[in-house]
Design a protein around this motif. Structure first.
Motif, PDB file in Angstrom:
ATOM      1  N   TYR A  15       0.832  -1.201   0.000  1.00 48.28           N
ATOM      2  CA  TYR A  15       0.000   0.000   0.000  1.00 48.28           C
ATOM      3  C   TYR A  15       0.870   1.256   0.000  1.00 48.28           C
ATOM      4  O   TYR A  15       0.530   2.244  -0.658  1.00 48.28           O
ATOM      5  CB  TYR A  15      -0.963   0.002   1.185  1.00 48.28           C
ATOM      6  N   TRP A  39      -7.701   3.107 -11.306  1.00 51.31           N
ATOM      7  CA  TRP A  39      -7.624   2.042 -10.298  1.00 51.31           C
ATOM      8  C   TRP A  39      -6.808   2.505  -9.095  1.00 51.31           C
ATOM      9  O   TRP A  39      -7.192   2.299  -7.953  1.00 51.31           O
ATOM     10  CB  TRP A  39      -7.006   0.795 -10.941  1.00 51.31           C
ATOM     11  N   LEU A  43      -7.990   3.164  -5.082  1.00 47.05           N
ATOM     12  CA  LEU A  43      -7.361   2.491  -3.942  1.00 47.05           C
ATOM     13  C   LEU A  43      -6.761   3.459  -2.928  1.00 47.05           C
ATOM     14  O   LEU A  43      -6.770   3.192  -1.731  1.00 47.05           O
ATOM     15  CB  LEU A  43      -6.265   1.543  -4.424  1.00 47.05           C
ATOM     16  N   THR A  44      -6.226   4.567  -3.390  1.00 44.46           N
ATOM     17  CA  THR A  44      -5.473   5.448  -2.492  1.00 44.46           C
ATOM     18  C   THR A  44      -6.233   6.683  -2.033  1.00 44.46           C
ATOM     19  O   THR A  44      -5.928   7.221  -0.972  1.00 44.46           O
ATOM     20  CB  THR A  44      -4.165   5.896  -3.156  1.00 44.46           C
TER      21      THR A  44
END
Length: 87
Positions: A15, A39, A43-44
């Motif tokens: 991560y 994407w 996610l972040t």
């Protein structure tokens, strides 16, 4: 227990790399419009948005990802300490 802590550590590391990739991606025009960019944002952004609420950008420099990465390391260390005390 050893395997569990390694898996958790690898997940935190992955991560962290995703957050770094997001920062680097912001330097390339229109990169967020690609499939990979979208994407990566999905996610972040939830995690980075927490820090952006409290740390506004200074001109064109956004230091919130640096603070987010430091917080991620502290969370990992805290979690490893808690898991170490249980096992």
């Amino acid at each position: 227990m050893y395997q569990l802590t390694h898996i958790i550590s690898y997940l935190f590391e992955i991560y962290s790399f995703l957050v770094i990739a997001r920062v680097l991606m912001s330097w390339v025009p229109d990169m967020e419009r690609t499939g990979f960019g979208q994407w990566l944002v999905r996610l972040t952004e939830p995690y980075l948005a927490i820090f952006r609420r409290f740390i506004p950008p200074f001109g064109m420099i956004d230091i919130s990802p640096i603070v987010a990465l430091l917080a991620l390391q502290l969370i990992e260390r805290g979690l490893m300490t808690v898991l170490g005390s249980f096992f």
